[in-house]
Design a protein around this motif. Sequence first.
Motif, short mmCIF file in Angstrom:
data_model
loop_
_atom_site.label_atom_id
_atom_site.label_comp_id
_atom_site.label_asym_id
_atom_site.label_seq_id
_atom_site.Cartn_x
_atom_site.Cartn_y
_atom_site.Cartn_z
N ARG A 182 38.77 35.94 27.18
CA ARG A 182 39.17 37.17 27.09
C ARG A 182 40.35 37.61 27.75
NH1 ARG A 182 35.64 40.67 25.04
NH2 ARG A 182 35.88 42.78 25.39
N SER A 183 40.64 36.77 28.74
CA SER A 183 41.88 37.28 29.63
C SER A 183 43.09 36.30 29.49
CB SER A 183 41.50 37.49 30.95
OG SER A 183 40.29 38.54 31.26
N TYR A 203 39.38 31.44 30.73
CA TYR A 203 38.33 32.85 30.31
C TYR A 203 38.98 33.25 29.02
CZ TYR A 203 35.39 36.61 31.71
OH TYR A 203 34.58 37.33 31.92
N TYR A 223 41.58 44.68 30.08
CA TYR A 223 41.08 44.89 31.45
C TYR A 223 42.77 44.95 31.97
CZ TYR A 223 39.26 44.82 36.28
OH TYR A 223 38.78 45.24 37.40
N HIS A 238 35.73 32.01 37.35
CA HIS A 238 35.70 33.26 36.60
C HIS A 238 34.79 34.23 37.35
CE1 HIS A 238 32.20 31.06 35.02
NE2 HIS A 238 31.67 32.09 35.05
N ASP A 239 33.92 33.63 38.36
CA ASP A 239 32.96 34.38 39.14
C ASP A 239 33.43 34.44 40.52
OD1 ASP A 239 31.10 34.77 37.51
OD2 ASP A 239 29.75 33.17 37.62
N ASP A 274 32.89 44.70 36.17
CA ASP A 274 31.80 43.75 36.40
C ASP A 274 30.52 44.41 36.17
OD1 ASP A 274 30.02 41.70 37.12
OD2 ASP A 274 30.99 41.36 39.16
N ARG A 286 39.23 38.09 36.83
CA ARG A 286 39.25 38.39 35.52
C ARG A 286 40.44 39.32 34.69
NH1 ARG A 286 32.45 39.03 34.60
NH2 ARG A 286 32.19 37.05 35.57
N TYR A 316 41.43 26.86 37.86
CA TYR A 316 41.08 28.14 37.18
C TYR A 316 42.39 28.79 36.77
CZ TYR A 316 39.44 32.78 35.72
OH TYR A 316 39.09 33.91 34.84
N ARG A 343 34.04 39.87 41.31
CA ARG A 343 34.40 38.71 40.20
C ARG A 343 35.45 39.30 39.27
NH1 ARG A 343 28.97 37.02 37.07
NH2 ARG A 343 29.00 39.38 36.31
N ASP A 344 35.72 40.64 39.32
CA ASP A 344 36.81 41.03 38.52
C ASP A 344 38.31 40.60 38.88
OD1 ASP A 344 35.51 42.90 36.73
OD2 ASP A 344 35.37 44.09 38.17
N ASN A 374 30.28 39.91 29.81
CA ASN A 374 31.40 39.51 29.21
C ASN A 374 30.97 38.00 28.56
OD1 ASN A 374 33.25 41.18 29.92
ND2 ASN A 374 33.57 40.45 31.92
#
Length: 565
Positions: free
Chosen positions: A31-32, A29, A450, A337-338, A395, A429, A375, A425-426, A75
């Motif tokens: 972004r993270s 993911y 985040y 990610h979900d 989210d 993330r 993941y 979901r957060d 996102n």
Amino acid sequence: MIGRPAAARGDQSAARRTWWKEAVIYEVYPRSFKDSNNDGIGDLPGIIDKLSYIRDLGADTIWLAPIFASPNRDNGYDISDYKAIMPEFGTMSDFDRLMEKASSLGLRIILDLVVNHTSDQHPWFQKSRASKDGPYRDYYIWREPKGGLPPNNWPSPWGGSAWTFDAASDSSYLHLFSPYQPDLNWDNPAVRDEVFSIMKFWLDKGVAGFRMDAITMISKMPSFRDMTVEELKAPEYVYAAGPHLHAYLREMNDRVLSHYDVMTVGEAYGMHAQDIPLFTDSGRRELDMVFAFDIVHVDRQGWRKIAWPLSKLKDIYAAAGRPQSPDSWNTVFLDNHDQPRAVSRFGNDTAFFREASAKAIATMLLTQCGTPFIYQGEELGMTNLPFEGLEDFEDVQVPTAWETLVKRQGVDPEAFFESLKGLGRDNARSPMQWDASKNAGFTTADKPWYRVNPNHIQINARECLNNPDSVYYYFRDLIALRRKHPALVHGSYQDLDPDHSAVFFYCRESGKSRLFILINMSDRGFTYDSPHLAQASLLISNMAHRGGTRGVTWLAPWEARVYTA
């Protein structure tokens, strides 16, 4: 370069298609994952810096969540330019460097492609709403409102109506998800041409395939009639039953995918398990694999988090081990990610049991039938976040769900919040936990995009890499075991004790190779007896092996073992 165009695979020959069956795929993911320029947001150079980490784990394919230009209302799953990189993530030159470095390490890259919908900031949609007579109007789905109400009663699975009125064009547009994500009109051949052009653009850059978001939703019910009361209980099954879905997937395969040696994995939202071979049977020339949701729905009923018996999990895996078509293939995943963190969901994330249960469920993940997906952070045993209030959630689904369920339907707010903490979901993330420093080594910026899980002090990659008994090294050893024993890839599946309430005991068999997988999925220890183990030899365990008489063994809480016989 890995993933470059190859001979046509129209004959679906096994020789040309087995790499993705034998692959271990690691989802990033972006972004993270890792911030390289200290702006608090993960980026492509950060991923490049950590490619060796992924390679050393044993994964050979990386799935990148969306990296395309986007206003980031969801996102990156709201795309405004399919042929440009999100500026926060870097440049196209950075992507090319990523592909080059990955190829040099023997790693393939697959991209997350979102083509059911775009961002409302995409130029296609801006032109579509600007003129009812323009060539882009029919790129999206517009209908006249009925007496000030939406065109029909279709709900968004995220809450609220699936229609938004656009005053500029005096019409309503369809969005099965967020209002910021208008659905494309796949019935328009020009839209399909655009999508196929996008796919070719990235395949010609060497990507090894696509994870296809919400792909089952691309064909819409042509009448746009109101849903019945029963259909409204699970509208996603209506949205996934479009009359042209399989025709459009075959067209995609014939025009694009069959000309490259690549893999596709679709998000089978709204699909029943018995329908999956319609997508994955190789003779149908559609997709290679899909993500079914049976496993990750085992602990939820609508918005509610519910208790689940082990038998339910066993039944799902047993069904997956009895493919309805010999030419179809499964995916195996617990995290993405979900989804909330696997160890918090399927294991026990308390300090006493976290490592053992993370290893136990890793054993389950990497010995089931299908291609496994890991993941980011799962290999460390990363856990769910501590949440104190709605303000802690980023989210886009949360405000809509709160408005629909709590304010309109009267759901108890405390019950909703408790379920949200466990299922949100957060949880997946938060930034990757690289070390025990400020912001977990994800960024040196004062504030990451985040918040970091405060347990990064104890749970991080550096700690794992310095501990030969860590969750990371157990994942690595399981991946190596999977590669050494083809029965774990291509073998048959048999549940040997389906009625036991705590033990998961099954067999994978191919030719003369037979492996037994024994997992205690509980917080209690007990003696376990099976004649299958009388002549078996231990290959790997997440704990010191204490032996026992032939066929009888003591299983500690969350103990996992793999035997050969």
